[in-house]
Scaffold this active site. Sequence first.
Site, mmCIF file in Angstrom:
data_model
loop_
_atom_site.group_PDB
_atom_site.id
_atom_site.type_symbol
_atom_site.label_atom_id
_atom_site.label_comp_id
_atom_site.label_asym_id
_atom_site.label_seq_id
_atom_site.Cartn_x
_atom_site.Cartn_y
_atom_site.Cartn_z
ATOM 1 N N HIS A 1 0.847 -1.190 0.000
ATOM 2 C CA HIS A 1 0.000 0.000 0.000
ATOM 3 C C HIS A 1 0.882 1.239 0.000
ATOM 4 O O HIS A 1 1.937 1.261 0.619
ATOM 5 C CB HIS A 1 -0.913 0.010 1.232
ATOM 6 C CG HIS A 1 -2.119 0.883 1.061
ATOM 7 N ND1 HIS A 1 -3.302 0.421 0.520
ATOM 8 C CD2 HIS A 1 -2.333 2.192 1.343
ATOM 9 C CE1 HIS A 1 -4.182 1.402 0.490
ATOM 10 N NE2 HIS A 1 -3.612 2.507 0.977
ATOM 11 N N ARG B 1 -12.557 13.094 3.766
ATOM 12 C CA ARG B 1 -11.200 13.670 3.861
ATOM 13 C C ARG B 1 -10.727 14.163 2.507
ATOM 14 O O ARG B 1 -10.041 15.179 2.402
ATOM 15 C CB ARG B 1 -10.217 12.612 4.399
ATOM 16 C CG ARG B 1 -10.393 12.328 5.876
ATOM 17 C CD ARG B 1 -9.584 11.109 6.299
ATOM 18 N NE ARG B 1 -8.168 11.272 6.101
ATOM 19 C CZ ARG B 1 -7.340 10.298 5.685
ATOM 20 N NH1 ARG B 1 -7.807 9.099 5.414
ATOM 21 N NH2 ARG B 1 -6.070 10.516 5.545
ATOM 22 N N LYS C 1 -7.743 -1.128 6.627
ATOM 23 C CA LYS C 1 -8.020 -1.889 5.388
ATOM 24 C C LYS C 1 -7.077 -3.082 5.258
ATOM 25 O O LYS C 1 -7.467 -4.167 4.853
ATOM 26 C CB LYS C 1 -7.805 -0.997 4.152
ATOM 27 C CG LYS C 1 -8.864 0.053 3.946
ATOM 28 C CD LYS C 1 -8.747 0.698 2.573
ATOM 29 C CE LYS C 1 -7.634 1.698 2.427
ATOM 30 N NZ LYS C 1 -7.919 3.048 2.864
ATOM 31 N N ASP D 1 -13.964 3.554 7.234
ATOM 32 C CA ASP D 1 -12.910 4.233 6.463
ATOM 33 C C ASP D 1 -13.447 4.704 5.119
ATOM 34 O O ASP D 1 -13.144 5.799 4.668
ATOM 35 C CB ASP D 1 -11.694 3.318 6.262
ATOM 36 C CG ASP D 1 -10.649 4.003 5.388
ATOM 37 O OD1 ASP D 1 -10.181 5.089 5.777
ATOM 38 O OD2 ASP D 1 -10.337 3.491 4.304
ATOM 39 N N SER E 1 -6.495 4.752 8.473
ATOM 40 C CA SER E 1 -7.167 4.471 7.199
ATOM 41 C C SER E 1 -6.478 3.308 6.480
ATOM 42 O O SER E 1 -7.121 2.350 6.055
ATOM 43 C CB SER E 1 -7.131 5.742 6.336
ATOM 44 O OG SER E 1 -7.408 5.460 4.998
HETATM 45 N N1 URA Z 1 -4.153 5.723 1.463
HETATM 46 C C1 URA Z 1 -5.217 5.379 2.247
HETATM 47 O O1 URA Z 1 -5.815 4.320 2.059
HETATM 48 N N2 URA Z 1 -5.584 6.223 3.213
HETATM 49 C C2 URA Z 1 -4.950 7.386 3.442
HETATM 50 O O2 URA Z 1 -5.340 8.088 4.347
HETATM 51 C C3 URA Z 1 -3.847 7.734 2.634
HETATM 52 C C4 URA Z 1 -3.462 6.883 1.635
#
Ligand code: URA
Length: 434
Positions: free
Chosen positions: A82, A168, A187, A161, A183
């Site tokens: 990620h 956001r 996930k 989220d 966040s």
């Molecule tokens: N990627 C995400 O999933 N969340 C964030 O807040 C920033 C990048």
Amino acid sequence: MLPYQIIEKKSRGLSLSDLEIHDFIMGYTDGNIPDYQMSALLMAIFIQGMTTEETLALTKVMLESGERMDFSEAPGFVADKHSTGGVGDKVSILLAPIMAVLGIHIPMISGRGLGHSGGTLDKLESIPGFNVNLSSDEWRKLVLNEKLGLIGQTGNICPADKKIYSLRDVTATVRSIPLISASIMSKKIAEGIQGLVLDVKTGNGAFMQTLEDSRALAESLVSIGKGYGIKTTALITDMNQPLGSAIGNWFEMKESVEGLQGRGPEDLMEVTYALGAEILKMHNPEISDQSALEMQMETIASGTAFEKLKQITELQGGDPHVLDELEKYPSAKFSRTIEASSSGYLNRVDTMALGFAGIQLGAGRRVISDKIDYSSGMYMHARLGDTLESGDPLISLLSNDEQALNKLATQSSEFFTLSESPPEVPPLIVERIK
Ligand code: URA
């Protein structure tokens, strides 16, 4: 406590209890707290920060707002990658099929564009028909059978989220270590993975612009991952210019395909292989950096990684032929190329401004309900440190919105600074946090 009192408490810089965080986030997720109160709390967190305990509580409530996947029956290693977000960052689209071909199960849950930064889901959806909203069961089968499934948060996975992320995106509350940590990690933990590599961007196109802040974010992410028993590593990588040349959803998809066909830009491939090596080494610590690189390059040379992307595209409802016939994709009606007005070295690129410029061209959302124009975006013609003559192309802007394009064309040269002496170009892979 009333939502009002919780906002007030955080706005004064006080720590919230686990229960207060839980009740507020679940109240919002269930529709009992309105967007304007959630926005106010997000801004208070953005300004006042959160302690480690609060960040953990936020991650936990977001994680527990939905279902948690279990891939323990998967015969091999289950891992994911990620990114904290940048401009032109399309690494996931290359890395996921490369890893799947190498036997790693990748249950990837990605996000949409966030603030100035693009999102993998929007890029995938530029392929006609590509469905990122599979049910948990469909996705699970795909991961178990084909080693790869690419989805967004469904109603079942981290719904808190999902809802907060959209807010956001349009309320300038992205650039916050606790909010990004919770966040991303909610996930990733929900995916049921054993290994995670994080690409923490640093520089003027990243949410964390200084190395110090990027390090703090990387450490926060890694410690949450480890706390949940996931092997977690972070690479801090440079985002002082876009990654690769393409910015914008279809353009980035196209550049990813070119990468999988062995025609990718050097910087994009370097970051992809470095992150991939981390996953391969987590799975098998005996693997050397050199073998990890060779294994990945072989999936490109043999065409198997590209075939995997096409297979998954088809299985997720997308049209794989689009990936074979890149030139046939509808192009934007209007384009302008911005040229250097003097000669010199390319010293600075205002990467964040480029990300926002992409939104103005139609490649991102100004408000939650905005529809994306997949054909709009930008192509960089120069990289930091390049020598340019007056009149050399810097960037091409493409859009279906002529007015936005013309407006931007008058401002775009400000995004580039030239100098008489060569600048120090930062290394691409800056640091590794374990
Ligand atoms: N990627 C995400 O999933 N969340 C964030 O807040 C920033 C990048």
